[in-house]
Design a protein around this motif. Structure first.
Motif, short mmCIF file in Angstrom:
data_model
loop_
_atom_site.label_atom_id
_atom_site.label_comp_id
_atom_site.label_asym_id
_atom_site.label_seq_id
_atom_site.Cartn_x
_atom_site.Cartn_y
_atom_site.Cartn_z
N THR A 1 0.92 -1.09 -0.23
CA THR A 1 0.35 0.06 -0.03
C THR A 1 1.27 1.19 -0.09
O THR A 1 1.78 1.45 -0.04
N CYS B 1 -5.60 -5.26 5.02
CA CYS B 1 -6.60 -5.07 4.23
C CYS B 1 -7.20 -6.86 3.55
O CYS B 1 -6.73 -7.80 4.77
N CYS C 1 -8.62 -1.51 1.77
CA CYS C 1 -6.96 -1.61 2.89
C CYS C 1 -8.21 -0.69 3.45
O CYS C 1 -8.67 0.77 3.16
#
Length: 138
Positions: free
Chosen positions: A34, A45, A75
């Motif tokens: 991410t 997530c 997420c």
């Protein structure tokens, strides 16, 4: 003699065109990261398709079951609110080899999802974040 030759050819076609379930398996590993803009950030997530749901922290490799449908990813982090994305599955190369076995194994591959694959690496990019010590990262 022709019957034996035909049987040998059919046998080779079946072996060479092994189904994805056997060649690649029903599961695949995905590297998930991410980012807030260009900055890597940790996040919690959930990845989900028609075959199940998997939770992980990022960055990480997560093993999921392959599927025909989209992979839905959600997420969230202390750096950003929950965000969602979808990743399309694509026909795997080994699934295309089912043409050599006259498509007989394609039914198995579609049923298990093994005939499809998601990208091996997914960068989950959040455009607006609240990074400590920074203003919104755009």
């Amino acid at each position: 003699m022709k019957v034996i030759s035909s049987a040998i050819v059919i046998g080779f076609m079946t072996v060479l065109g092994g189904c994805s379930t056997v060649v690649e398996g029903r599961y695949q590993s995905i590297e998930l990261t991410t980012r807030c803009g260009a900055t890597p950030v940790p996040a919690q997530c959930t990845l989900q398709n028609e075959n199940g749901a998997w939770r992980t922290q990022t960055p990480n490799h997560v093993v999921i079951q392959r599927g025909y449908g989209d992979l839905e990813i959600a997420c969230e982090s202390g750096n950003f609110d929950i965000h969602h994305t979808r990743v399309k599955s694509k026909v795997s190369d080994s699934h295309l080899l089912n043409a050599f076995n006259l498509g007989t194994m394609a039914i198995v591959d579609v049923g298990t999802g093994a005939g499809y694959a998601y990208p091996k690496r997914i960068d989950f990019n959040v455009p607006v974040c609240h990074l400590a010590g920074h203003m919104d990262n755009r």
